[in-house]
Design a protein around this motif. Structure first.
Motif, mmCIF file in Angstrom:
data_model
loop_
_atom_site.group_PDB
_atom_site.id
_atom_site.type_symbol
_atom_site.label_atom_id
_atom_site.label_comp_id
_atom_site.label_asym_id
_atom_site.label_seq_id
_atom_site.Cartn_x
_atom_site.Cartn_y
_atom_site.Cartn_z
ATOM 1 N N ILE A 27 0.843 -1.198 0.000
ATOM 2 C CA ILE A 27 0.000 0.000 0.000
ATOM 3 C C ILE A 27 0.879 1.249 0.000
ATOM 4 O O ILE A 27 0.628 2.206 -0.734
ATOM 5 C CB ILE A 27 -0.964 -0.016 1.200
ATOM 6 C CG1 ILE A 27 -2.007 -1.121 1.027
ATOM 7 C CG2 ILE A 27 -1.646 1.335 1.376
ATOM 8 C CD1 ILE A 27 -2.830 -1.399 2.265
ATOM 9 N N GLY A 28 1.937 1.256 0.815
ATOM 10 C CA GLY A 28 2.856 2.388 0.858
ATOM 11 C C GLY A 28 3.552 2.615 -0.473
ATOM 12 O O GLY A 28 3.688 3.752 -0.938
ATOM 13 N N ILE A 29 3.972 1.541 -1.117
ATOM 14 C CA ILE A 29 4.610 1.662 -2.430
ATOM 15 C C ILE A 29 3.619 2.220 -3.442
ATOM 16 O O ILE A 29 3.981 3.022 -4.309
ATOM 17 C CB ILE A 29 5.170 0.296 -2.882
ATOM 18 C CG1 ILE A 29 6.387 -0.063 -2.032
ATOM 19 C CG2 ILE A 29 5.543 0.309 -4.351
ATOM 20 C CD1 ILE A 29 6.902 -1.466 -2.247
ATOM 21 N N GLY A 30 2.361 1.820 -3.323
ATOM 22 C CA GLY A 30 1.325 2.352 -4.217
ATOM 23 C C GLY A 30 1.151 3.855 -4.048
ATOM 24 O O GLY A 30 1.032 4.590 -5.033
ATOM 25 N N PHE A 31 1.133 4.329 -2.791
ATOM 26 C CA PHE A 31 1.021 5.770 -2.546
ATOM 27 C C PHE A 31 2.222 6.517 -3.119
ATOM 28 O O PHE A 31 2.070 7.577 -3.744
ATOM 29 C CB PHE A 31 0.923 6.053 -1.038
ATOM 30 C CG PHE A 31 -0.472 6.092 -0.513
ATOM 31 C CD1 PHE A 31 -1.151 7.287 -0.405
ATOM 32 C CD2 PHE A 31 -1.108 4.930 -0.106
ATOM 33 C CE1 PHE A 31 -2.442 7.329 0.086
ATOM 34 C CE2 PHE A 31 -2.394 4.954 0.385
ATOM 35 C CZ PHE A 31 -3.070 6.154 0.490
ATOM 36 N N LEU A 34 1.970 6.561 -6.938
ATOM 37 C CA LEU A 34 0.928 7.493 -7.367
ATOM 38 C C LEU A 34 1.402 8.938 -7.244
ATOM 39 O O LEU A 34 1.151 9.763 -8.130
ATOM 40 C CB LEU A 34 -0.349 7.277 -6.545
ATOM 41 C CG LEU A 34 -1.526 8.178 -6.885
ATOM 42 C CD1 LEU A 34 -1.988 7.928 -8.318
ATOM 43 C CD2 LEU A 34 -2.654 7.944 -5.901
ATOM 44 N N GLY A 35 2.123 9.246 -6.177
ATOM 45 C CA GLY A 35 2.661 10.599 -6.012
ATOM 46 C C GLY A 35 3.615 10.977 -7.132
ATOM 47 O O GLY A 35 3.550 12.076 -7.680
ATOM 48 N N LEU A 68 4.923 11.548 0.918
ATOM 49 C CA LEU A 68 5.222 11.528 2.353
ATOM 50 C C LEU A 68 4.298 10.572 3.109
ATOM 51 O O LEU A 68 4.735 9.870 4.033
ATOM 52 C CB LEU A 68 5.124 12.934 2.927
ATOM 53 C CG LEU A 68 6.231 13.898 2.485
ATOM 54 C CD1 LEU A 68 5.964 15.284 3.036
ATOM 55 C CD2 LEU A 68 7.588 13.386 2.922
ATOM 56 N N ILE A 69 3.035 10.519 2.732
ATOM 57 C CA ILE A 69 2.104 9.569 3.345
ATOM 58 C C ILE A 69 2.568 8.137 3.046
ATOM 59 O O ILE A 69 2.537 7.268 3.923
ATOM 60 C CB ILE A 69 0.663 9.810 2.848
ATOM 61 C CG1 ILE A 69 0.125 11.119 3.431
ATOM 62 C CG2 ILE A 69 -0.248 8.647 3.198
ATOM 63 C CD1 ILE A 69 -1.169 11.583 2.809
ATOM 64 N N ILE A 75 7.116 3.144 6.962
ATOM 65 C CA ILE A 75 7.709 3.093 8.303
ATOM 66 C C ILE A 75 6.803 2.329 9.250
ATOM 67 O O ILE A 75 7.270 1.500 10.044
ATOM 68 C CB ILE A 75 7.993 4.528 8.812
ATOM 69 C CG1 ILE A 75 9.120 5.155 7.985
ATOM 70 C CG2 ILE A 75 8.344 4.529 10.297
ATOM 71 C CD1 ILE A 75 9.308 6.627 8.221
ATOM 72 N N TYR A 76 5.506 2.579 9.175
ATOM 73 C CA TYR A 76 4.549 1.845 10.010
ATOM 74 C C TYR A 76 4.612 0.346 9.716
ATOM 75 O O TYR A 76 4.593 -0.477 10.632
ATOM 76 C CB TYR A 76 3.133 2.383 9.775
ATOM 77 C CG TYR A 76 2.070 1.598 10.500
ATOM 78 C CD1 TYR A 76 1.898 1.734 11.866
ATOM 79 C CD2 TYR A 76 1.251 0.715 9.809
ATOM 80 C CE1 TYR A 76 0.926 1.000 12.543
ATOM 81 C CE2 TYR A 76 0.278 -0.015 10.469
ATOM 82 C CZ TYR A 76 0.120 0.135 11.839
ATOM 83 O OH TYR A 76 -0.830 -0.594 12.497
ATOM 84 N N ALA A 77 4.706 -0.017 8.434
ATOM 85 C CA ALA A 77 4.745 -1.429 8.052
ATOM 86 C C ALA A 77 5.993 -2.107 8.593
ATOM 87 O O ALA A 77 5.946 -3.272 9.004
ATOM 88 C CB ALA A 77 4.690 -1.571 6.524
#
Length: 85
Positions: A27-31, A34-35, A68-69, A75-77
């Motif tokens: 999910i983080g890589i997707g964000f 997309l950015g 940044l999100i 980091i959370y993962a």
């Protein structure tokens, strides 16, 4: 007999992270992707012509915020405890 069990246990793949961690990483890589996709464009083919589209809200505010999100989710993962469900 005990040596055989140890060899079988060594063959099993032990992952550092759980399935939940990897899901959040994707999910983080997707964000992040997309950015970067939203930052594409806005340039001009002619270097003597200025295109004000390069300073659009999408490229200046939205795309960096998504990146940044995405890094925050990464980091959370990584810090998420794999033992807790």
């Amino acid at each position: 007999m005990g040596e055989k069990k140890r060899k079988e246990a060594a063959k099993q793949a032990n992952f550092i992270f759980s399935k939940k961690n990897y899901r959040f990483m994707l999910i983080g890589i997707g964000f992040i992707a997309l950015g970067f996709i939203l930052m594409i464009g806005g340039g001009s083919d002619d270097p003597n012509v200025f295109n004000p589209e390069i300073y659009s809200w999408r490229r200046i505010r939205l795309a960096p915020a998504l990146i940044l999100i995405g890094f925050g989710i990464e980091i959370y993962a990584i810090l998420l405890n794999p033992k807790s469900n």
